[in-house]
Design a protein around this motif. Structure first.
Motif, mmCIF file in Angstrom:
data_model
loop_
_atom_site.group_PDB
_atom_site.id
_atom_site.type_symbol
_atom_site.label_atom_id
_atom_site.label_comp_id
_atom_site.label_asym_id
_atom_site.label_seq_id
_atom_site.Cartn_x
_atom_site.Cartn_y
_atom_site.Cartn_z
ATOM 1 N N CYS A 120 -44.802 -31.889 28.694
ATOM 2 C CA CYS A 120 -43.694 -32.829 28.624
ATOM 3 C C CYS A 120 -42.617 -32.291 27.688
ATOM 4 C CB CYS A 120 -44.184 -34.202 28.162
ATOM 5 S SG CYS A 120 -44.329 -34.343 26.380
ATOM 6 N N CYS A 132 -46.174 -38.330 30.771
ATOM 7 C CA CYS A 132 -47.078 -37.789 29.759
ATOM 8 C C CYS A 132 -48.010 -38.894 29.274
ATOM 9 C CB CYS A 132 -46.262 -37.235 28.597
ATOM 10 S SG CYS A 132 -47.278 -36.740 27.183
ATOM 11 N N HIS A 163 -46.301 -31.919 24.755
ATOM 12 C CA HIS A 163 -47.688 -32.280 25.048
ATOM 13 C C HIS A 163 -48.111 -31.630 26.353
ATOM 14 C CE1 HIS A 163 -46.307 -36.047 22.751
ATOM 15 N NE2 HIS A 163 -46.964 -35.288 21.910
ATOM 16 N N GLU A 209 -49.497 -39.063 26.589
ATOM 17 C CA GLU A 209 -49.411 -39.249 25.140
ATOM 18 C C GLU A 209 -48.152 -39.989 24.714
ATOM 19 O OE1 GLU A 209 -50.699 -36.392 22.292
ATOM 20 O OE2 GLU A 209 -51.515 -35.087 23.835
ATOM 21 N N CYS A 210 -47.027 -39.626 25.306
ATOM 22 C CA CYS A 210 -45.777 -40.232 24.860
ATOM 23 C C CYS A 210 -45.030 -40.938 25.995
ATOM 24 C CB CYS A 210 -44.877 -39.172 24.211
ATOM 25 S SG CYS A 210 -44.257 -37.940 25.356
HETATM 26 ZN ZN LIG Z 1 -45.633 -36.141 25.708
#
Ligand SMILES: [Zn+2]
Length: 85
Positions: free
Chosen positions: A8, A35, A12, A37-38
Motif C-alpha cells: 500500500c 490494505c 504495508h 492494516e491501514c
Molecule cells: Zn497500509
C-alpha cells in the motif's frame, strides 16, 4: 485465482488474491483492494524477488589446479572439483 504480493501507499506489504492478472489491475484501479492494516486503497504490486537458478559455475575447473583438463583422476582425486568423477 492468483496471488500477488502487494504494497500500500504506506508501505504495508500483504498478499492479495485476484481472479486473474487483469482483474488485479481492475480491482486496484477501482479501489476494491484495501490494505488490511491501514485501509488504503492505493495499492501497487510489490517487487518480486528474482528467482535464483542453480549455482553458477559449479562445473568449472578451479583456477590454479595443475590437473585441469586431465583425462585421468588427478592427484587431488577431484577433491578440488577439477575432475568430475
Ligand atoms: Zn497500509
Amino acid at each position: 485465482m492468483i496471488v500477488y504480493s502487494v504494497k500500500c501507499a504506506n508501505g504495508h506489504e500483504f498478499e492479495g488474491w485476484f481472479g486473474s492478472s487483469s482483474s488485479f489491475d481492475r480491482e486496484i484501479a477501482a479501489g476494491e483492494c484495501a490494505c488490511p492494516e491501514c485501509g488504503s486503497t492505493k495499492i501497487e504490486k510489490a517487487p518480486m524477488a528474482p528467482a535464483v537458478s542453480g549455482t553458477k559455475g559449479s562445473t568449472s575447473v578451479p583456477a590454479g589446479c595443475p590437473m585441469s583438463g586431465a583425462s585421468e583422476a588427478p592427484p587431488c582425486a577431484g577433491s578440488c572439483g577439477c575432475f568430475p568423477g
